[in-house]
Design an enzyme around this catalytic site. Structure first.
Site, PDB file in Angstrom:
ATOM      1  N   GLY A  85      -0.650  -2.281   5.962  1.00  0.00           N
ATOM      2  CA  GLY A  85      -1.543  -3.395   6.295  1.00  0.00           C
ATOM      3  C   GLY A  85      -2.334  -3.093   7.559  1.00  0.00           C
ATOM      4  N   THR A 140       0.817  -1.189   0.000  1.00  0.00           N
ATOM      5  CA  THR A 140       0.000   0.000   0.000  1.00  0.00           C
ATOM      6  C   THR A 140       0.862   1.255   0.000  1.00  0.00           C
ATOM      7  OG1 THR A 140      -1.538  -1.335   1.249  1.00  0.00           O
ATOM      8  CG2 THR A 140      -1.844   1.047   1.399  1.00  0.00           C
ATOM      9  N   SER A 196      -7.868  -1.987   5.595  1.00  0.00           N
ATOM     10  CA  SER A 196      -7.506  -1.184   6.767  1.00  0.00           C
ATOM     11  C   SER A 196      -7.088   0.226   6.369  1.00  0.00           C
ATOM     12  CB  SER A 196      -6.336  -1.838   7.509  1.00  0.00           C
ATOM     13  OG  SER A 196      -6.703  -3.107   7.998  1.00  0.00           O
ATOM     14  N   THR A 209      -3.182   0.556  -3.198  1.00  0.00           N
ATOM     15  CA  THR A 209      -2.406  -0.644  -2.887  1.00  0.00           C
ATOM     16  C   THR A 209      -2.545  -1.751  -3.911  1.00  0.00           C
ATOM     17  OG1 THR A 209      -2.025  -2.292  -1.133  1.00  0.00           O
ATOM     18  CG2 THR A 209      -4.289  -1.663  -1.523  1.00  0.00           C
TER      19      THR A 209
HETATM   20  N1  GLY Z   1      -4.331  -4.494   1.479  1.00  0.00           N
HETATM   21  C1  GLY Z   1      -4.274  -3.888   2.720  1.00  0.00           C
HETATM   22  C2  GLY Z   1      -5.531  -3.175   3.101  1.00  0.00           C
HETATM   23  O1  GLY Z   1      -6.286  -2.802   2.237  1.00  0.00           O
HETATM   24  O2  GLY Z   1      -5.782  -2.994   4.247  1.00  0.00           O
END
Ligand code: GLY
Length: 572
Positions: free
Chosen positions: A476, A383, A455, A401
């Site tokens: 993350g 991300t 997240s 991301t």
């Molecule tokens: N791929 C991590 C998130 O979207 O939280």
């Protein structure tokens, strides 16, 4: 497999990798200001790669607004930050106009039409390792190009083609890579080769070195399609054909219809308060906004300023709030188009206060004794981040991301871009952790056309009706706690923007039941006090890469570019 996925504590390694994925903030010599050094009057871009930050600043100087600059930065990052910048992934935008209008855009990936809840399980019902991470089936339908098209159509001022062109130039002429990027490319090299037979993207015979020129001709051609045909340049025509051919070559399931049916969604921002500041943030399918507002409300009544930054009482309170909020996340958060997320209940101050009722100063609350909360009257849902403010004061906070560093590590042959592995953000099986160690259930089960829970926490803060801060980060599951800490660093601990971003961080996510801390975040006396109360404290590498902008009381913009990466802040 590369070192990214071959360690015992894999989800935290993955977090580390994701940290390499995203932020942009560029610092350049002050051009025309009367504020203090590093403060700017006319606008600012903070993002994860210097060349992309320069692209954004150029757009602002040419009269583009914050959304114009965001489109150009998003695409420039897809070239210069292949770890996380993307056109093969998705993201979220929080927008605030200079007059205070707020909006958010959800360009999160979606489950393909033939995806299903059991697609990563073997015949015994066990999760097949890495299938949701490093295979053609790991990808959700990408949303980034549609997101940029939608954002530009609604708010953009400059011509679309002029915003895409810098990415074409960077890809075709090449750019000099940083030490971080060289190191990431070298780490991923073996896996790129293994997963991409017959393709030579981002690999070379010798090791990458800082200063090497990275040229991506296929990617330049893809961007020409996007420049000339907009949305159709990606979701139809040659690029869509290449993506579907890539899927077919490796057992993937994204179809032409999936691409044509993909549309990003404008959603109402969720808004809360902390000590009188207005927090404007992302609604589901990101869990970030709700979790951030729950965290801020959980600690609001306590004298953090008196206790001090990263002192034991402060850390204990924040950790106990985090433990409870992440437990709620595991049960109640998912795509609101498929699952009724109980937003009002989760954000009800009485509920949030009740969650802290069993917090005790005597000892850590074991996570085994914490379950997702229950409501009275269950209601009627690596991300990268960049923060931009323009001359008029419009602001944009975007987190985007591919999920893991370099996503699935699979390139679309002929099109030169990497595919996401966002399907891992769904819950492959109730109670089985994903790469971040996050648990989920029905709310976040896989369904065709559903968006996987995120997240990501792009956020804008207002004070007295005026812009105060633009903030966000990759990382993350640590995204939420990093944004939480950065906001507290400024509002509760009086740090300036750069200090707040650079300050060491810690993180707790309910399960596993441990406080992970960056080296140097806590002094040894504080660690001993925590341990004596029953907290397990583990040390790890960098947490988050926050890129943020603060508006000073005098009306200047002050950036915070995370020193953990190549992040750059540029203003004028
Ligand atoms: N791929 C991590 C998130 O979207 O939280």
């Amino acid at each position: 497999m590369s070192k990214f996925n071959n360690k015992p504590n894999r989800y935290f390694d993955a977090l580390l990798m994701v940290l390499f994925i995203v932020p942009v903030a560029c610092v350049q010599k002050r051009l025309s200001v009367n504020g203090n050094d590093g403060q700017y009057r006319n606008g600012m871009v903070v993002c994860a790669y210097p060349d992309a930050a320069k692209v954004g600043l150029d757009v602002l100087k040419k009269g583009g607004n914050a959304v114009d600059a965001a489109v150009a930065v998003q695409f420039a990052l897809a070239v210069t930050l292949p770890e996380a910048g993307n056109i093969g992934g998705g993201g979220f935008m929080v927008y605030r106009s200079t007059g205070g209008e707020t909006n958010t855009l959800d360009f999160r990936e979606k489950g393909p039409a033939t995806s299903n809840a059991n697609m990563y399980l073997d015949q015994a019902g066990n999760v097949i390792p890495d299938m949701s991470l490093y295979t053609h089936k790991a990808s959700g339908v990408p949303g980034s190009v549609d997101g940029m098209v939608q954002a530009h159509a609604k708010y953009g001022k400059l011509k679309w083609a002029d915003l895409v062109q810098p990415a074409i130039d960077l890809a075709r002429k090449g750019f000099k890579i940083t030490k971080h990027l060289a190191s990431d490319l070298n780490y991923a090299s073996a896996q790129f080769k293994q997963l991409n037979p017959g393709k030579n993207y981002l690999v070379k015979d010798t090791q990458w070195q800082e200063g090497d020129l990275l040229v991506q001709e296929d990617l330049a051609k893809t961007f020409e399609q996007i420049r000339d045909k907009g949305r159709d340049g990606f979701y139809d025509g040659i690029v869509a054909d290449q993506l579907v051919a890539e899927m077919n070559s490796g057992g993937g399931i994204i179809s032409k219809a999936d691409l044509q049916n993909y549309h990003s969604v404008w959603r109402k921002a969720i808004i809360g308060t902390y000590l009188g500041y207005k927090i404007i943030t992302m609604p589901p399918p990101s869990s970030g906004g709700i979790a951030l507002l729950q965290l801020l409300k959980s600690v609001e009544k306590y004298p953090l300023q008196r206790w001090g930054y990263n002192q034991d009482s402060t850390v204990r309170l924040m950790v106990e709030a985090e433990r409870r909020v992440y437990a709620d996340r595991s049960k109640y958060l998912g795509d609101p188009d498929f699952y009724k997320v109980p937003v009002d209940s989760l954000l009800n101050p009485v509920y949030i206060a009740s969650r802290m009722n069993n917090f005790s100063w005597d000892a850590a609350t074991p996570s085994t004794s914490i379950q997702p909360g229950t409501f009275v009257g269950y209601e009627s849902d690596q991300t990268t981040h960049y923060s931009i403010v323009d001359r008029e004061g419009n602001s944009v906070s975007i987190t985007t991301t591919l999920n893991d560093t370099f996503g699935s590590r699979i390139f679309v042959k002929g099109a030169g871009f990497l595919l996401n592995n966002e399907m891992d953000d769904f819950s492959s099986k109730p109670g089985v952790p994903n790469m971040y160690g996050l648990i989920g259930g029905k709310a976040n089960s896989i369904q065709p056309g559903k968006r996987m829970l995120s997240s990501m926490t792009p956020t804008i803060v207002e004070k007295d009706g005026k812009l105060f801060m633009v903030v966000g980060t990759p990382g993350g599951s640590t995204i939420i706690t990093s944004v939480f800490q950065t906001i507290l660093n400024v509002i509760a601990f009086n740090q300036n923007m750069q200090q707040a971003v650079a300050s060491k961080r810690f993180h707790h996510q309910w399960l596993p039941d441990e406080v992970t801390v960056e080296k140097g975040a806590l002094d040894s006396a504080t660690v001993i006090k925590l341990q004596n109360k029953g907290y397990k404290v583990t040390t790890r590498g960098g947490i988050g890469r926050v890129d943020a902008i603060l508006k000073t009381p005098q009306g200047y913009y002050e950036g915070g570019a995370d020193p953990r990466g190549d992040d750059t802040k540029l203003g004028w």
